[in-house]
Design a protein around this motif. Structure first.
Motif, short mmCIF file in Angstrom:
data_model
loop_
_atom_site.label_atom_id
_atom_site.label_comp_id
_atom_site.label_asym_id
_atom_site.label_seq_id
_atom_site.Cartn_x
_atom_site.Cartn_y
_atom_site.Cartn_z
N THR A 238 41.75 42.80 30.86
CA THR A 238 42.40 43.48 31.96
C THR A 238 43.05 44.79 31.54
OG1 THR A 238 42.89 41.29 32.80
CG2 THR A 238 43.99 43.12 33.87
N ASP A 329 38.43 41.16 38.55
CA ASP A 329 39.00 40.44 37.41
C ASP A 329 39.40 39.03 37.84
OD1 ASP A 329 39.91 40.01 34.91
OD2 ASP A 329 41.53 41.47 34.96
N GLU A 330 39.59 38.17 36.87
CA GLU A 330 40.00 36.79 37.14
C GLU A 330 39.03 36.15 38.13
OE1 GLU A 330 43.07 35.30 35.91
OE2 GLU A 330 42.93 37.02 34.60
N THR A 488 46.01 32.18 33.40
CA THR A 488 45.09 33.18 32.85
C THR A 488 45.49 34.62 33.19
OG1 THR A 488 43.67 33.11 34.78
CG2 THR A 488 43.08 31.66 32.96
N SER A 489 46.32 34.82 34.23
CA SER A 489 46.57 36.19 34.68
C SER A 489 47.49 36.98 33.76
CB SER A 489 47.20 36.21 36.06
OG SER A 489 46.40 35.53 36.97
MG MG Z 1 43.32 39.38 32.43
#
Ligand code: MG
Ligand code: ADP
Length: 807
Positions: A238, A329-330, A488-489
């Motif tokens: 990210t 993302d994610e 996970t973020s």
């Molecule tokens: Mg990430």
């Protein structure tokens, strides 16, 4: 005869199974054949194959083939054929999968020199940093967690020392699992925390797992329009990949790079970090955009945003012409918005060959993404992950919140340094947990070293959010109490211990009853493993699961069901329709929502008058000042009233003072009106036990709605103090949420389901004959939250097409 050779029960069971299997097999074969382009088995299919093989083996064992009836023989034959077919698929698939996997798997020499050096040190037993660390760990593990019997005399004395702090009977008994799920992952030795903290920002960047793959990644992006990127949480997907793109000209001509996040907090926090790394002010070149908060400017070329915001951009820019790269993302989170983005972006990628699409995900099921995006290649960033020992409780924990508190303290007094991460389901739980922890620490005073307790959840003010990232002062331990966001973020460095009660809050939707509810449910095994993984990012770690190994194996789902499968699709339908997508049945969903849910959503919107008989959007003009306020207040979701534990009586009195006739909607209107009259005062909120943040949000929502009304030229007028039109308007919008008083509670009109007024409601004691509820929540019972009293004759008036046949 069969009966003679096998016991009767076994025979009957086998018969039953045969019958069920038959049904099942009718389904799999076409499934296997459906997509000719795909010649490998999905995970589910592979599992079915295993079942099938077991069944065949069972049956062959139970009956010798010649003793079978004609029908049974045929069935067995059919199963064998099926098995062979499936095996062929599997074989072909394994080869293809291997090829696909290897396409971008990075050779050893690419990995940074440091990783290699560290790894060399690791396997030597007893020696080196890792050896010492493990030895120490073993001692403490046997000391408290009962994994091994005490073997050394000295331990006993030490144990007594700890007992002074934590009574034995209040401690939790953990057992170690024999196998850690990360056994096969790459190990490398501990990178000490202090060392990380000393590194400069650029050094940290260079030390992230993605760094050595910069050039290969950029090349892959250049060569492919759509690329799936898989990497362990914290590998730098990210924060780094967008910077690589910025550094290599993807912003030429003022083109933007967009990166979506399922969560608001993540978008804000990551943007802040990247702005810092790039060395610009947040909101200039690097910015973020979440609902009600646009922190971008003319100069912004890298934009982090929630997936919902990118969807909105499709309204004004259907081909995303100002973007050169879109990063979803994610992706593994499979939120509703992300799933819709998948379909839309796949579509525009066809006529915008210059647009690059990156689908980034934690190490979960990335082949599905590849498959959906026409076999896009997968770029795997080899993760750096240290082993994590998993401990389970011996027996289920009745009160997981209390169990969390005890476990944190247990870790704090018995385990070597290292921060701790606790997963809870929402703000309320997190606040309670933090309060309990702080109180216990206060009581223990100087008997324990300092414990920094930090919460993190979506509504937390951003300065508080930032705190979780600041380094832990020496001699103390940090404990972060988080929602799923830390799964996970967000990556929090320095976590060595994870406490996982195994729950999460999930939206669930019952298409039959039309009921959507937010319920605390067991999380999936995939989630649990992600959570455990958070303990192994900087060194070997431990994960304490507050449930039994049996529960993990038998009570948890393999993976989380995508949100689109468990939500009311009303909003999705409206959104897609407003984008001009009318044929929803054929929209390219990665996992199409259940047909009945979609039909129900269309029906409801039609009944509401939002869609006409052709399924097109209409202009609904039923609106007034008051309804706007009520809608805005309802949207902030039960976080208006503040009820601190030490002032419960005051808070309840304050709340009682807002009660007006009509029901909870009217109470909310009253709160907002009084706040407005106070000049939107913070002090007023404080005195009346009202949450200022929620009110401010309601005001934002209200302004946005007002703006929308203005744009479509609908006049906003007031009912002038008459509460009937207001309640009628709510009835018009929510007539399918009608409930009628009956014996022992209420019954919903639609499904005759028994429901109850929530004890928090202003109508809890009144129990009017007819009411409309805003939502149903299931806690101890099925409760209606936010109810308003109505007159049954209104139903025919506002929704004749719906109620004509029912009365
Ligand atoms: Mg990430
Ligand atoms: P991924 O997306 O692959 O999970 P990230 O790019 O989010 O990884 O994180 C990479 C690293 O960046 C983390 O290990 C952490 O050290 C650092 N980092 C990310 N966000 C922040 C932040 N807000 N504050 C400090 N460090 C951060």
């Amino acid at each position: 005869n069969i009966m003679e050779r096998t016991d009767k029960k076994g025979y009957e069971e086998a018969q039953k199974r045969l019958k069920m299997a038959e049904e099942d097999h009718k389904k799999i074969l076409p499934e296997l054949r459906k997509e000719s382009r795909r010649n490998y088995l999905s995970k589910r299919e592979a599992e079915k194959l295993e079942d099938l093989e077991a069944e065949i083996a069972d049956e062959e064992y139970l009956f010798s083939t010649d003793a079978l009836t004609e029908r049974e023989r045929k069935e067995l034959e059919y199963k064998r054929n099926l098995r062979d077919l499936a095996k062929d698929y599997k074989k072909a698939g394994a080869k293809e999968k291997e090829e696909r996997k290897n396409r971008y798997y990075m050779p050893e020499e690419k990995r940074s020199k440091r990783d290699m050096e560290l790894e060399l040190e690791m396997p030597m037993e007893g020696g080196g940093e890792q050896g010492r660390w493990e030895e120490e760990r073993l001692k403490t593990a046997s000391l408290i967690f009962g994994a091994k019997k005490e073997r050394e005399k000295g331990l006993k004395a030490e144990r007594e020392k700890y007992q002074l702090i934590l009574e034995e009977d209040e401690m939790i008994n953990f057992v170690s699992s024999d196998k850690s799920p990360c056994d096969n992952e790459q190990y490398s030795a501990a990178l000490s925390q202090a060392e990380v903290q000393k590194q400069s920002i650029q050094e940290v960047r260079r030390s992230l797992p993605v760094f050595p793959y910069r050039e290969d990644l950029l090349l892959a992006i250049q060569q492919h329009q759509i690329l799936v990127i898989e990497g362990e949480t914290g590998s730098g997907k990210t924060t780094q990949i967008p910077q690589f793109l910025m550094e290599s000209g993807y912003n030429d001509g003022g083109m933007k790079i967009g990166c979506t996040q399922p969560r608001r907090v993540a978008a804000m926090s990551v943007a802040a970090r990247v702005a810092q790394e790039v060395g610009v002010k947040l909101g200039n070149e690097v910015g973020y955009s979440i609902r009600f908060e646009d922190c971008t400017s003319e100069r912004t070329v890298l934009k982090y945003m929630t997936d919902g915001m990118l969807l909105r951009e499709f309204l004004t820019e259907p081909d995303l012409a100002s973007y050169s790269v879109v990063i979803i993302d994610e992706a593994h989170e499979r939120t509703l918005h992300t799933d819709i983005l998948f379909g839309l972006i796949k579509d525009i990628a066809r006529f915008r060959p210059d647009l690059k699409v990156l689908v980034a995900s934690a190490t979960l099921d990335t082949e599905r993404f590849s498959c959906f995006f026409d076999d896009a290649p997968v770029f795997r960033i080899p993760g750096r992950r240290f082993p994590v020992d998993i401990f389970y409780t011996k027996a289920p924990e009745a009160d997981y919140l209390e169990a969390c508190v005890v476990s944190v303290l247990q870790i704090h007094v018995t385990q070597p340094p290292g921060d701790c991460l606790v997963f809870l389901t929402g703000q309320e739980e997190i606040e309670t947990c933090c309060e309990l922890l702080q109180e216990r620490c206060r009581r223990l005073g100087s008997k324990i070293s300092e414990l920094l307790v930090l919460p993190i959840y979506a509504n937390l003010p951003s300065d508080m959010q930032a705190k979780i990232f600041s380094p832990t002062p020496p001699g103390s331990r940090k404990v972060v109490v988080a929602t799923n966001i830390a799964e996970t973020s967000l990556t929090i460095d320095g976590i060595i211990y994870v406490i996982d009660p195994g729950f999460c809050k999930q939206k669930s939707y019952n298409a039959r009853t039309g009921m959507e509810s937010l319920i605390v449910t067991p999380c999936s095994r995939a989630s649990a493993n992600q959570r455990a993984g958070r303990a192994g990012r900087v060194a070997a770690g431990k994960c304490f699961r507050l449930y039994t190994a049996w529960a993990f194996k038998h009570e948890m789902e393999e993976s989380t069901v995508p949100e689109i499968q468990r939500t009311n699709l009303g909003n999705v339908v409206l959104l897609l329709k407003s984008l001009g997508i009318n044929d929803l049945i054929h929209f390219d969903f990665m996992d199409p929502p259940p047909h009945e849910t979609l039909v129900l959503a269309l029906e409801q919107l039609y009944a509401l008058g939002a869609l006409n008989h052709l399924g097109e959007l209409t202009k609904v003009t039923y609106c007034s000042e008051e309804v706007l306020t009520i809608a805005a207040m309802l949207s902030v979701n039960n976080s208006i009233f503040y009820r601190p534990k030490d002032k419960v009586v005051h808070a309840d009195n304050a709340r009682q003072n807002f009660v007006v006739p009509g029901g909870d909607h009217m109470v909310l209107l009253n709160v907002y009106t009084q706040w407005l009259e106070s000049g939107y005062s913070t002090q007023w909120c404080y005195e009346n036990f009202i949450q200022f943040r929620s009110m401010k949000r309601a005001r934002d929502v209200r302004e946005q709605l007002e703006g929308l009304m203005d744009r479509i030229e609908v006049e906003v007028c007031s009912s002038g103090g008459d509460i009937v039109p207001i309640r009628k308007a709510v009835t018009a919008g929510y007539f399918y949420h009608t409930a009628r008083l009956s014996k022992g509670g209420y019954k919903t009109v639609k499904h005759q389901q028994t429901v109850y007024v929530h004890p928090n409601s202003s109508l809890f004691e009144e129990q009017p004959r007819w009411l409309i509820y805003h939502e149903l929540v299931f806690t101890t019972k099925e409760f209606m939250r936010q109810v308003i009293e109505i007159d049954s004759s209104w139903l025919l008036e506002v929704a004749p097409h719906y109620y004509k046949n029912k009365e």
